[in-house]
Design a protein around this motif. Structure first.
Motif, PDB file in Angstrom:
ATOM      1  N   TYR A 170       2.355   2.038 -12.188  1.00  0.00           N
ATOM      2  CA  TYR A 170       1.268   1.781 -13.139  1.00  0.00           C
ATOM      3  C   TYR A 170       1.009   0.275 -13.137  1.00  0.00           C
ATOM      4  CZ  TYR A 170       2.256   6.439 -15.051  1.00  0.00           C
ATOM      5  OH  TYR A 170       2.448   7.798 -15.205  1.00  0.00           O
ATOM      6  N   TYR A 226      -1.556  -6.443 -12.855  1.00  0.00           N
ATOM      7  CA  TYR A 226      -2.418  -6.352 -11.656  1.00  0.00           C
ATOM      8  C   TYR A 226      -2.051  -7.360 -10.560  1.00  0.00           C
ATOM      9  CZ  TYR A 226      -4.568 -10.151 -14.312  1.00  0.00           C
ATOM     10  OH  TYR A 226      -4.752 -11.305 -15.025  1.00  0.00           O
ATOM     11  N   ALA A 239       0.816  -1.217   0.000  1.00  0.00           N
ATOM     12  CA  ALA A 239       0.000   0.000   0.000  1.00  0.00           C
ATOM     13  C   ALA A 239       0.852   1.271   0.000  1.00  0.00           C
ATOM     14  CB  ALA A 239      -0.922  -0.012   1.215  1.00  0.00           C
ATOM     15  N   ASN A 240       2.079   1.192   0.564  1.00  0.00           N
ATOM     16  CA  ASN A 240       2.979   2.357   0.603  1.00  0.00           C
ATOM     17  C   ASN A 240       3.935   2.410  -0.584  1.00  0.00           C
ATOM     18  OD1 ASN A 240       2.007   3.059   3.204  1.00  0.00           O
ATOM     19  ND2 ASN A 240       3.313   1.447   4.073  1.00  0.00           N
ATOM     20  N   LEU A 241       3.728   1.533  -1.535  1.00  0.00           N
ATOM     21  CA  LEU A 241       4.642   1.369  -2.670  1.00  0.00           C
ATOM     22  C   LEU A 241       6.048   0.947  -2.223  1.00  0.00           C
ATOM     23  CD1 LEU A 241       3.563   4.155  -5.216  1.00  0.00           C
ATOM     24  CD2 LEU A 241       3.058   1.718  -5.275  1.00  0.00           C
ATOM     25  N   LYS A 253       5.938   6.802  -8.921  1.00  0.00           N
ATOM     26  CA  LYS A 253       4.602   6.423  -9.411  1.00  0.00           C
ATOM     27  C   LYS A 253       4.629   4.984  -9.925  1.00  0.00           C
ATOM     28  CE  LYS A 253       0.774   8.248 -12.039  1.00  0.00           C
ATOM     29  NZ  LYS A 253       0.250   9.363 -12.809  1.00  0.00           N
ATOM     30  N   THR A 267      -4.345   1.048 -13.326  1.00  0.00           N
ATOM     31  CA  THR A 267      -4.428   1.676 -11.992  1.00  0.00           C
ATOM     32  C   THR A 267      -3.120   2.412 -11.751  1.00  0.00           C
ATOM     33  OG1 THR A 267      -5.768  -0.136 -11.159  1.00  0.00           O
ATOM     34  CG2 THR A 267      -4.653   1.195  -9.509  1.00  0.00           C
ATOM     35  N   GLU A 268      -3.251   3.680 -11.339  1.00  0.00           N
ATOM     36  CA  GLU A 268      -2.040   4.470 -11.081  1.00  0.00           C
ATOM     37  C   GLU A 268      -1.971   4.782  -9.596  1.00  0.00           C
ATOM     38  OE1 GLU A 268      -1.849   7.883 -13.742  1.00  0.00           O
ATOM     39  OE2 GLU A 268      -2.925   6.704 -15.248  1.00  0.00           O
ATOM     40  N   ARG A 269      -0.775   4.610  -9.014  1.00  0.00           N
ATOM     41  CA  ARG A 269      -0.608   4.938  -7.573  1.00  0.00           C
ATOM     42  C   ARG A 269       0.673   5.732  -7.389  1.00  0.00           C
ATOM     43  NH1 ARG A 269      -0.195   1.257  -3.461  1.00  0.00           N
ATOM     44  NH2 ARG A 269      -0.024  -0.769  -4.469  1.00  0.00           N
ATOM     45  N   CYS A 270       0.609   6.757  -6.496  1.00  0.00           N
ATOM     46  CA  CYS A 270       1.846   7.459  -6.141  1.00  0.00           C
ATOM     47  C   CYS A 270       1.967   7.572  -4.635  1.00  0.00           C
ATOM     48  CB  CYS A 270       1.981   8.847  -6.684  1.00  0.00           C
ATOM     49  SG  CYS A 270       0.808   9.506  -7.765  1.00  0.00           S
ATOM     50  N   THR A 305      -1.769  -5.045  -0.867  1.00  0.00           N
ATOM     51  CA  THR A 305      -1.834  -4.170   0.306  1.00  0.00           C
ATOM     52  C   THR A 305      -0.601  -4.413   1.167  1.00  0.00           C
ATOM     53  OG1 THR A 305      -4.199  -4.518   0.223  1.00  0.00           O
ATOM     54  CG2 THR A 305      -3.348  -3.475   2.206  1.00  0.00           C
ATOM     55  N   ASP A 343      -0.048  -5.802  -7.506  1.00  0.00           N
ATOM     56  CA  ASP A 343      -0.633  -4.708  -6.729  1.00  0.00           C
ATOM     57  C   ASP A 343      -1.258  -5.268  -5.445  1.00  0.00           C
ATOM     58  OD1 ASP A 343      -1.743  -2.356  -5.921  1.00  0.00           O
ATOM     59  OD2 ASP A 343      -3.165  -2.179  -7.567  1.00  0.00           O
TER      60      ASP A 343
END
Ligand SMILES: O=C(CO)[C@H](O)[C@H](O)COP(=O)(O)O
Length: 253
Positions: free
Chosen positions: A241, A142, A111-113, A239, A250-253, A147, A145
């Protein structure tokens, strides 16, 4: 015969389509990242693994179509070959110690990358190159990705070690944190897997119930004599992807 054919179709057709959708999810993530992050006349890091192949594919299209110059610094033997075989400009950290971005894959992101990397054995050069980049951009399908680390990637955290130290490092990690540590073995050769840097790889299957402070764990692992680098990438990602099976990202930063 008809029954056998039906049975085979039931087994192989879904597998074929799930493999296809996994590959297409890697491609959409990689293409989007390259389109959004690669700027003309910059130097960038090229990561390793199967998703990066699509990033390089897109990079080549952009270089040709837009007639731009991009200097590419590889993170592995595989990345070097990808750069050369796609006719891109091969560079290194001597010529380009500061990179605009590095585009790389991951085995898992929490979740925190925080990442687990090194499933393909290239973590040391990947981390060095990422540390020289203004932005580390992750491209993945996917299934990466998560948690929590260990939720989907079950092979453990890769740790690159000096060959003569692999037993003491294994014992120290098991003693400090629990779980089990295994020497990664080669598939097409007898004996251990040897990295691009001539080292061995340990895979640490950490206790899954641990609510881990990965920054502290990473620091402690790096303090063990004989450890060259860990596959934990903490607070490094700008970031990520994650390509989805339906073609979205889904993009997360
Ligand atoms: O860290 C890596 C190699 O050491 C790769 O980035 C990671 O294994 C992901 O690879 P793929 O894109 O094939 O899933």
């Amino acid at each position: 015969m008809v029954i056998l054919n039906k049975l085979l179709a039931q087994i192989f057709i879904p597998k074929f389509f799930s493999t296809m959708s996994l590959e297409s999810s890697k491609r959409v993530a990689a293409y989007k990242a390259v389109d959004e992050w690669v700027k003309p006349n910059t130097a960038i890091g090229i990561g390793s693994g199967s998703t990066v192949i699509y990033a390089v594919e897109r990079l080549k299209q952009r270089v040709v179509n837009e007639n731009i110059k991009v200097f590419c610094v590889p993170t592995s033997f595989q990345a070097r070959q990808l750069i050369i075989s796609n006719g891109l400009i091969l560079s290194d950290l001597e010529a380009h110690p500061e990179l605009d971005c590095a585009i790389d894959g991951a085995d898992e992101a929490d979740a925190n990358l925080t990442l687990i990397k090194g499933g393909g054995g290239c973590l040391l050069q990947e981390k060095v190159v990422a540390s020289c980049a203004q932005s580390l951009i992750i491209v993945a399908d996917y299934t990466k990705d998560s948690t929590k680390l260990g939720q989907q990637y079950r092979k453990g955290i890769p740790i690159e070690v000096v060959p003569m130290a692999y037993v003491p490092v294994k014992r120290k990690i098991e003693g400090l944190f629990g779980g089990s540590v295994n020497l990664r073995m080669s598939v097409a050769k007898a004996g251990p897997c040897v990295t691009d840097n001539g080292n061995f790889l340990l895979d640490w299957q950490f206790p899954t119930d641990a609510d881990s402070d990965w920054a502290a764990v990473n620091r402690d692992i790096l303090m063990i004599p004989g450890v060259v680098e860990s596959g934990l990438f903490v607070n490094m990602v700008r970031k990520a992807y994650f390509g989805l099976a339906d073609g979205n990202v889904t993009e997360r930063c």
